[in-house]
Design a protein around this motif. Structure first.
Motif, PDB file in Angstrom:
ATOM      1  N   GLU A 141       0.798  -1.229   0.000  1.00 39.37           N
ATOM      2  CA  GLU A 141       0.000   0.000   0.000  1.00 39.37           C
ATOM      3  C   GLU A 141       0.831   1.280   0.000  1.00 39.37           C
ATOM      4  N   GLY A 142       2.043   1.210   0.547  1.00 41.03           N
ATOM      5  CA  GLY A 142       2.748   2.454   0.809  1.00 41.03           C
ATOM      6  C   GLY A 142       4.068   2.661   0.110  1.00 41.03           C
ATOM      7  N   SER A 143       4.450   1.777  -0.798  1.00 39.76           N
ATOM      8  CA  SER A 143       5.775   1.899  -1.398  1.00 39.76           C
ATOM      9  C   SER A 143       5.749   2.561  -2.775  1.00 39.76           C
ATOM     10  N   TRP A 144       4.794   2.209  -3.592  1.00 38.25           N
ATOM     11  CA  TRP A 144       4.690   2.768  -4.945  1.00 38.25           C
ATOM     12  C   TRP A 144       3.404   3.587  -5.083  1.00 38.25           C
ATOM     13  N   ALA A 145       3.537   4.769  -5.691  1.00 35.37           N
ATOM     14  CA  ALA A 145       2.353   5.548  -6.042  1.00 35.37           C
ATOM     15  C   ALA A 145       1.640   4.891  -7.214  1.00 35.37           C
ATOM     16  N   ASP A 146       0.342   5.135  -7.329  1.00 30.77           N
ATOM     17  CA  ASP A 146      -0.421   4.553  -8.433  1.00 30.77           C
ATOM     18  C   ASP A 146       0.148   4.940  -9.796  1.00 30.77           C
ATOM     19  N   ASP A 147       0.671   6.156  -9.885  1.00 31.07           N
ATOM     20  CA  ASP A 147       1.168   6.658 -11.171  1.00 31.07           C
ATOM     21  C   ASP A 147       2.690   6.644 -11.249  1.00 31.07           C
ATOM     22  N   ALA A 148       3.331   5.754 -10.493  1.00 28.63           N
ATOM     23  CA  ALA A 148       4.796   5.701 -10.516  1.00 28.63           C
ATOM     24  C   ALA A 148       5.327   5.249 -11.876  1.00 28.63           C
ATOM     25  N   VAL A 149       4.645   4.287 -12.489  1.00 31.43           N
ATOM     26  CA  VAL A 149       5.066   3.802 -13.800  1.00 31.43           C
ATOM     27  C   VAL A 149       4.450   4.705 -14.864  1.00 31.43           C
ATOM     28  N   VAL A 150       5.311   5.451 -15.584  1.00 30.10           N
ATOM     29  CA  VAL A 150       4.826   6.421 -16.574  1.00 30.10           C
ATOM     30  C   VAL A 150       5.067   5.959 -18.013  1.00 30.10           C
ATOM     31  N   ARG A 151       6.069   5.129 -18.237  1.00 29.14           N
ATOM     32  CA  ARG A 151       6.407   4.623 -19.574  1.00 29.14           C
ATOM     33  C   ARG A 151       6.414   5.754 -20.607  1.00 29.14           C
ATOM     34  N   ASP A 152       7.271   6.702 -20.375  1.00 30.40           N
ATOM     35  CA  ASP A 152       7.357   7.895 -21.230  1.00 30.40           C
ATOM     36  C   ASP A 152       8.598   7.798 -22.119  1.00 30.40           C
ATOM     37  N   PRO A 153       8.457   7.329 -23.371  1.00 31.69           N
ATOM     38  CA  PRO A 153       9.631   7.194 -24.249  1.00 31.69           C
ATOM     39  C   PRO A 153      10.310   8.523 -24.538  1.00 31.69           C
ATOM     40  N   ALA A 154       9.535   9.584 -24.676  1.00 25.69           N
ATOM     41  CA  ALA A 154      10.116  10.878 -25.008  1.00 25.69           C
ATOM     42  C   ALA A 154      11.050  11.361 -23.910  1.00 25.69           C
ATOM     43  N   ALA A 155      10.636  11.152 -22.654  1.00 31.08           N
ATOM     44  CA  ALA A 155      11.463  11.590 -21.528  1.00 31.08           C
ATOM     45  C   ALA A 155      12.493  10.540 -21.139  1.00 31.08           C
ATOM     46  N   GLY A 156      12.355   9.346 -21.703  1.00 28.74           N
ATOM     47  CA  GLY A 156      13.272   8.271 -21.340  1.00 28.74           C
ATOM     48  C   GLY A 156      13.072   7.768 -19.928  1.00 28.74           C
ATOM     49  N   VAL A 157      11.820   7.796 -19.459  1.00 27.49           N
ATOM     50  CA  VAL A 157      11.508   7.393 -18.085  1.00 27.49           C
ATOM     51  C   VAL A 157      10.443   6.292 -18.111  1.00 27.49           C
ATOM     52  N   TYR A 158      10.782   5.159 -17.559  1.00 32.24           N
ATOM     53  CA  TYR A 158       9.781   4.097 -17.397  1.00 32.24           C
ATOM     54  C   TYR A 158       9.059   4.271 -16.059  1.00 32.24           C
ATOM     55  N   THR A 159       9.834   4.393 -14.968  1.00 33.93           N
ATOM     56  CA  THR A 159       9.265   4.594 -13.632  1.00 33.93           C
ATOM     57  C   THR A 159       9.847   5.857 -13.033  1.00 33.93           C
ATOM     58  N   ASP A 160       8.978   6.702 -12.491  1.00 32.35           N
ATOM     59  CA  ASP A 160       9.403   7.936 -11.843  1.00 32.35           C
ATOM     60  C   ASP A 160      10.014   7.598 -10.481  1.00 32.35           C
ATOM     61  N   PRO A 161      11.318   7.774 -10.305  1.00 30.16           N
ATOM     62  CA  PRO A 161      11.954   7.404  -9.029  1.00 30.16           C
ATOM     63  C   PRO A 161      11.382   8.138  -7.824  1.00 30.16           C
ATOM     64  N   LEU A 162      10.853   9.340  -8.040  1.00 26.82           N
ATOM     65  CA  LEU A 162      10.308  10.110  -6.925  1.00 26.82           C
ATOM     66  C   LEU A 162       9.012   9.513  -6.379  1.00 26.82           C
ATOM     67  N   LYS A 163       8.421   8.583  -7.131  1.00 24.07           N
ATOM     68  CA  LYS A 163       7.138   8.009  -6.709  1.00 24.07           C
ATOM     69  C   LYS A 163       7.274   6.565  -6.218  1.00 24.07           C
ATOM     70  N   VAL A 164       8.519   6.176  -5.937  1.00 22.26           N
ATOM     71  CA  VAL A 164       8.793   4.876  -5.327  1.00 22.26           C
ATOM     72  C   VAL A 164       9.611   5.124  -4.074  1.00 22.26           C
ATOM     73  N   ARG A 165       9.106   4.669  -2.943  1.00 16.89           N
ATOM     74  CA  ARG A 165       9.795   4.987  -1.687  1.00 16.89           C
ATOM     75  C   ARG A 165      10.102   3.741  -0.870  1.00 16.89           C
TER      76      ARG A 165
END
Length: 458
Positions: free
Chosen positions: A173-197
């Motif tokens: 319940e408390g480690s990953w935000a619902d929107d942590a996985v963004v899969r954004d090819p343009a930004a080169g980001v699969y998972t937003d590190p700030l939303k995983v704790r």
């Protein structure tokens, strides 16, 4: 509108589950338990019958209290040989659309970090149709095989389980935000590190910094089942469980357990209806009462005497073979399960001798309620149990597999549907939504596990 009855099938990934001796029945297909097609056929049968879940029990040791040996258990396939129940679930889920799956995993020996990932994986692969039956494990042989000198005490096992639940709630319940996985090819980001704790758990029994390895699944936390009716078990169930599984033996005792657990749940700030209660039940259904009685006689001829005593010894720590048949069996607290011990002693309407207990546990159906008769008669009795005790449904054992389940699907379900007591179709959604309503895919805010969600309790 009348309360609808729910069905789970109660089983094990083993050569036999509870009806020992009946592996000899010519129509019993239990020996196919190593074949995935066997499990797919069973799952599809249950879905055809609109069962809510396939409830898979498990055990980590041998039943070796009876006569101080595991020999009786091995001879009579007393939950051995046995395979891992979790590994058959994805295939059954792939072959079905709605059936839920509840898998038993003990908190005593399984580390919460690895367990959390396994359950999240199963929730992903089933598209949100997974439940976890929380047990603390009770066999001395299991403790030895996990490197311990003996069993951890009954109440200490529950103390460990409380911390275990805290760890897995934090991970789910408390480690990953619902929107942590963004899969954004343009930004080169699969998972937003700030939303995983990290969860930073430092406890008496576990040290788990985290974060959880898996992204959030449809339910995050699986549907929580629990199957303990002892004082400590009921307290644990009232706090954590969404479905409780209890052996019944009288209307009065079952109603006591139902009312007690729901009252305790309310004391935790939960709603009484947040907990659904399922009673263990075996059935013998005939197209006539006479046919059912003939089936009963046939099964009795095949039944075992030693197998059920081996099970009883494992559950209670009491070797019935060591007592004088005429001696009264008295209650004693052990570090095994306490409910079965109480069933034939302090919860029995009369004192029972060792001989009477042996006679009871070796009877077809054993320690669970057995309903036999025509389909109308069995349906009548099911309805009576629900109306008199407040249970939500039944965990159905099957004396002959798959025949006993086919009897339910083909003979009992249509009668209950005609009475408006059984669903005619599944609702959409996850396992939790099917049990508690559309829109409730995740733990309700009033559940203790919800207190560990991101943004809460910080």
């Amino acid at each position: 509108m009348a309360k609808q009855i729910r069905f789970n099938a109660f089983d094990m990934n083993a050569a036999m589950h509870n009806p020992h001796g009946l592996w000899k029945h010519p129509d019993n297909e239990r020996h196919r338990y190593k074949d995935l097609r066997y499990w797919v056929e069973l799952a599809q049968l249950l879905e055809r019958g609109l069962f809510d879940a396939f409830f898979l029990a498990d055990v980590y040791g041998f039943y070796d209290v009876f006569r101080g040996s595991r020999d009786a258990a091995l001879r009579d396939a007393v939950q051995a040989p046995i395979n891992d129940p979790a590994l058959i679930i994805p295939t059954m889920a792939y072959a079905t659309r709605h059936l839920g799956f509840s898998v038993t995993v003990p908190t005593t020996y399984e580390h919460p970090y690895a367990h959390a990932r396994r359950m999240t994986t199963l929730d992903h692969l089933t598209n949100g149709r997974i439940g976890w039956n929380v047990v603390t494990s009770f066999l001395p042989s299991a403790a030895r095989n996990f490197g311990l000198n003996g069993m951890i005490g009954h109440d200490e096992r529950y103390e460990r389980a409380e911390e275990y639940m805290e760890v897995v709630y934090k991970l789910w319940e408390g480690s990953w935000a619902d929107d942590a996985v963004v899969r954004d090819p343009a930004a080169g980001v699969y998972t937003d590190p700030l939303k995983v704790r990290e969860i930073g758990h430092e406890g008496k029994h576990y040290r788990v910094p985290g974060p959880h390895l898996s992204e959030p699944s449809p339910q995050r936390t699986p549907v929580i089942y629990q199957a303990g009716a002892s004082e400590r078990g009921r307290a644990f169930a009232a706090k954590h469980a969404e479905c409780v599984f209890i052996d019944g033996h009288s209307f009065e005792s079952m109603k006591f357990y139902v009312d007690d657990i729901r009252a305790r749940a309310a004391a935790y700030g939960r709603e009484p209806d947040d907990v659904q209660v399922f009673m263990a039940l075996s059935t013998i259904v005939g197209r006539t009462e006479a046919e059912a009685e003939e089936k009963y006689r046939e099964l009795t001829d095949l039944s075992s005497t030693d197998g059920p005593q081996a099970i009883y010894g494992g559950y209670t720590g009491i070797d019935l073979a060591q007592g004088d048949p005429n001696q009264i069996l008295t209650y004693r607290a052990t570090d095994h399960g306490q409910t079965v011990m109480a069933r034939y002693t302090k919860l029995s309407p009369k004192e029972m001798t060792y001989g009477e207990v042996i006679e009871s546990v070796t009877r077809i159906g054993g320690r669970t309620v057995l309903l036999k008769g025509s389909a109308e008669q069995v349906a009548d009795r099911m309805q009576e149990w629900v109306e008199k005790t407040g249970i939500d449904g039944f965990n159905l054992g099957h004396l002959v597999t798959p025949g006993s389940l086919k009897e339910i699907v083909e003979l009992i379900v249509p009668i209950l549907q005609e009475r408006g007591l059984y669903k005619t179709s599944y609702v959409a959604g996850t396992m939790r939504e099917k049990l508690f309503g559309v829109g409730r895919a995740r733990l309700p805010e009033r559940h203790p596990g919800a207190g560990y969600r991101l943004g809460r309790g910080e």
